[in-house]
Enzyme design. Structure first.
Site, mmCIF file in Angstrom:
data_model
loop_
_atom_site.group_PDB
_atom_site.id
_atom_site.type_symbol
_atom_site.label_atom_id
_atom_site.label_comp_id
_atom_site.label_asym_id
_atom_site.label_seq_id
_atom_site.Cartn_x
_atom_site.Cartn_y
_atom_site.Cartn_z
ATOM 1 C CE LYS A 114 23.338 6.740 -3.882
ATOM 2 N NZ LYS A 114 24.699 6.662 -4.412
ATOM 3 N N GLY B 163 22.870 9.042 0.661
ATOM 4 C CA GLY B 163 22.943 9.441 2.069
ATOM 5 C C GLY B 163 21.600 9.914 2.586
ATOM 6 N N GLY B 164 20.538 9.371 1.985
ATOM 7 C CA GLY B 164 19.219 9.688 2.529
ATOM 8 C C GLY B 164 18.610 10.949 1.941
ATOM 9 C CG HIS C 224 23.840 1.186 7.066
ATOM 10 N ND1 HIS C 224 23.779 2.209 6.142
ATOM 11 C CD2 HIS C 224 25.100 0.707 7.035
ATOM 12 C CE1 HIS C 224 24.976 2.319 5.567
ATOM 13 N NE2 HIS C 224 25.778 1.432 6.100
ATOM 14 C CG HIS D 137 19.915 9.980 6.203
ATOM 15 N ND1 HIS D 137 19.383 8.713 6.074
ATOM 16 C CD2 HIS D 137 18.883 10.836 6.060
ATOM 17 C CE1 HIS D 137 18.085 8.810 5.834
ATOM 18 N NE2 HIS D 137 17.753 10.076 5.846
ATOM 19 C CD GLU E 153 26.517 2.461 2.798
ATOM 20 O OE1 GLU E 153 25.376 2.760 2.397
ATOM 21 O OE2 GLU E 153 27.308 3.282 3.312
ATOM 22 N NE ARG F 58 33.661 7.172 2.095
ATOM 23 C CZ ARG F 58 32.375 6.908 1.877
ATOM 24 N NH1 ARG F 58 31.954 6.678 0.660
ATOM 25 N NH2 ARG F 58 31.506 6.879 2.874
HETATM 26 C C1 MV4 Z 1 15.534 2.819 2.415
HETATM 27 C C2 MV4 Z 1 14.783 2.704 3.601
HETATM 28 C C3 MV4 Z 1 13.609 1.948 3.549
HETATM 29 N N1 MV4 Z 1 13.221 1.356 2.405
HETATM 30 N N2 MV4 Z 1 15.117 2.218 1.283
HETATM 31 C C4 MV4 Z 1 19.008 4.818 2.058
HETATM 32 C C5 MV4 Z 1 20.174 5.766 2.271
HETATM 33 C C6 MV4 Z 1 20.390 5.568 3.716
HETATM 34 N N3 MV4 Z 1 21.273 6.513 4.363
HETATM 35 C C7 MV4 Z 1 18.975 5.695 4.194
HETATM 36 N N4 MV4 Z 1 18.280 4.821 3.336
HETATM 37 C C8 MV4 Z 1 17.130 4.134 3.485
HETATM 38 N N5 MV4 Z 1 16.677 3.538 2.378
HETATM 39 C C9 MV4 Z 1 13.979 1.501 1.279
HETATM 40 N N6 MV4 Z 1 13.572 0.908 0.130
HETATM 41 C C10 MV4 Z 1 15.241 3.358 4.766
HETATM 42 C C11 MV4 Z 1 16.420 4.061 4.710
HETATM 43 C C12 MV4 Z 1 16.883 4.715 5.932
HETATM 44 C C13 MV4 Z 1 18.033 4.273 6.570
HETATM 45 C C14 MV4 Z 1 18.732 3.158 6.092
HETATM 46 C C15 MV4 Z 1 19.896 2.771 6.748
HETATM 47 C C16 MV4 Z 1 20.359 3.471 7.856
HETATM 48 C C17 MV4 Z 1 19.667 4.555 8.324
HETATM 49 C C18 MV4 Z 1 18.484 4.977 7.698
HETATM 50 C C19 MV4 Z 1 17.775 6.071 8.187
HETATM 51 C C20 MV4 Z 1 16.630 6.459 7.554
HETATM 52 C C21 MV4 Z 1 16.180 5.782 6.411
#
Ligand code: MV4
Length: 510
Positions: free
Chosen positions: A120, A168-169, A212, A239, A279, A296
């Site tokens: 990352k 992936g969270g 996302h 996630h 993404e 991928r």
């Molecule tokens: C974040 C965020 C808020 N602020 N980063 C990163 C991995 C992805 N699966 C979830 N991530 C997030 N990163 C910052 N600086 C909120 C999330 C997030 C999220 C992002 C996209 C799709 C679903 C999500 C579900 C929970 C949190």
């Protein structure tokens, strides 16, 4: 690079994506080799491939993830190429290198490009250098707590702590106030150490209600790179993506163009080749930031295929053989709207507990502009060992409302007996006003969990209770007979128990 004719492909995967790749290979006249674990001997991809080789016992770590076994199978079968699908070894640079060393074409990017995007914080550094917007935050992982607290103050609360080895969270933690920082920091490092064996943590500005949105890319070996539009993937549960669609309801043409250009720049910065996805997180002010690059083909690629009228696996195989990109950016003119729903063998009424078992009856949807990418069949037993996704249902229509209607109609046709699926849950999501409005964010499924709750099928629930009562009665009767020294009736209790379990699983539905 000279074209290398690919005559035979080994698919180093299972389930629906293995079937998907086999189908395109067949259209291209390419022979296919399936690999399987003991649990997958009866699987659909094994049945459909021209050849099949056993990898080992059911656990992935003894079969699909064992690099030398996969490469050995490719050598033994005389495969020219290995298609990794998604998951398993698809983003493992060492495996891609091992294929190259064995003279076998890896259908994916060069190991160096995979490596550049694999970790990352290294990826964030590369993107910053390529003038790709990343979420404001620390330059990289910070080891010293006081320094981390200082940087957090500079960024401004709330901040997000993220594990450098996470993804992936996993290993993410929001911190709202300075006074909470120290304990959150120690907690995040401890979690990262436990989960990934690596306690490095970095900071980002917390984005409120992010969306996302990801961009599909394709690049050939000569560096030509195009984007094929975006996919909205904000409907996630823990996630895990559940529903994906294109175009995104929140992008306007100007933002779409900018995100596409940035995604292309990101791919070119690492010398990307093949199918890839950048993404982004999009905040409530429609600012977008690089999150990560998936090196991928993604689960949700069908929605991009629908609106562009292309077969992305065919593109992957042609480019892997050294051919140039079939399209230039000017040829990309997505049309209409496509939505995909992931069908899981899990029980939403029991906290999404996996529901493996034998599929007694299966009737998949069809009709105009409906596609079922499935990896199962009636009589097949869904194993417990792997991801519970059994298929993806996707549709195309002229616009979003009609695409939702069509997907609802198609889901209404889905009949799966013998196991429980999330189909009724998917229908509730699509019917929810917040989804229909398109103004949902990544918290939608959590925030609306009560609206989306799926009760066990009333008829099924009653039957299950009856069976349980009968079972309990028989046990008491058997116990009483035993106490009186009499034989129990010949109907074995295990048969009732099996019925009870089957009812609980849903096989007794109408
Ligand atoms: C974040 C965020 C808020 N602020 N980063 C990163 C991995 C992805 N699966 C979830 N991530 C997030 N990163 C910052 N600086 C909120 C999330 C997030 C999220 C992002 C996209 C799709 C679903 C999500 C579900 C929970 C949190």
């Amino acid at each position: 690079m000279a074209e290398k004719k690919i005559r035979k492909v080994l698919i180093a995967n299972r389930g629906e994506i293995a079937v998907r790749v086999i189908r395109t290979c067949r259209e291209m006249g390419i022979a296919t080799v399936a690999v399987y674990s003991d649990a997958d001997r009866p699987a659909l991809h094994v049945r459909m491939a021209d050849e099949a080789l056993r990898l080992g016992p059911a656990p992935s770590r003894e079969s699909y993830l064992v690099q030398e076994k996969v490469v050995e199978a490719a050598k033994r079968s005389g495969a020219d190429a290995i298609h990794p699908g998604y998951g398993f070894l698809s983003e493992n640079a060492a495996f891609a290198q091992r294929c190259a060393d064995a003279g076998i074409v890896f259908v994916g990017p060069p190991p160096a490009a995979m490596d550049a995007m694999g970790e990352k914080t290294r990826a964030r550094d590369r993107m910053r250098a390529a003038n790709v917007p990343v979420v404001p935050g620390s330059p990289g992982p910070i080891d010293d707590e006081a320094e981390a607290a200082r940087v957090a103050g500079e960024i401004g609360f709330p901040v997000m702590l993220k594990a450098a080895a996470g993804g992936g969270g996993k290993g993410m933690r929001r911190v709202d106030r300075a006074e909470d920082f120290a304990s959150a920091w120690r907690g995040a490092r401890g979690e990262a150490k436990n989960a990934f064996g690596d306690d490095r943590v970095y900071l980002e500005k917390y984005l409120d209600e992010p969306r996302h949105v990801e961009v599909q890319l394709f690049a050939d070996r000569e560096g030509r790179t195009i984007h094929l539009g975006e996919r909205e993937c904000s409907v996630q549960r823990r996630h895990q993506k559940v529903i994906e669609e294109t175009p995104s309801p929140i992008l306007d043409p100007e933002l779409r163009l900018r995100m596409g250009e940035v995604a292309v720049r990101a791919a070119q910065a690492v010398g990307y080749v093949g199918a890839g996805t950048v993404e982004f997180l999009v905040d409530s002010k429609r600012r977008f930031y690089f999150l990560e690059m998936n090196t991928r083909l993604q689960v949700e690629h069908p929605v991009t295929e629908w609106v562009n009228g292309v077969d992305l696996v065919r593109w992957q195989l042609e480019i892997a053989a050294g051919a140039p990109l079939p399209w230039s950016q000017g040829d990309v003119r997505p049309r209409g709207h496509a939505i995909e729903a992931r069908v899981y063998a899990e029980d939403p009424s029991r906290n999404f507990m996996p529901s493996p078992g034998r599929i007694e009856q299966l009737r998949v949807p069809s009709g105009p502009f409906v596609r079922d990418d499935g990896g199962v069949y009636a009589g097949y037993t869904v194993p417990i060992h792997y991801d519970p996704m059994i298929s993806k249902l996707s549709v195309w229509a002229e616009d979003r409302p009609r695409a939702i209607e069509r997907l609802q109609r198609a889901l209404g046709e889905y009949v799966v007996r013998g196991i429980t699926t999330n189909v009724r849950y998917l229908r509730r999501i699509l019917a929810h006003p917040e989804f229909q409005s398109g103004q949902y964010d990544t918290n939608f499924l959590a925030r609306r969990a009560d609206d989306l709750k799926v009760v066990p099928d009333p008829k099924l629930e009653e039957l299950a209770l009856l069976a349980a009562a009968a079972f309990a009665y028989r046990k008491d009767e058997a116990r009483a007979n035993e106490a009186a020294g009499q034989r129990t009736p010949d109907q074995p209790a295990w048969r009732l128990a099996g019925r009870r379990a089957a009812m609980a699983r849903g096989s007794w539905q109408r």
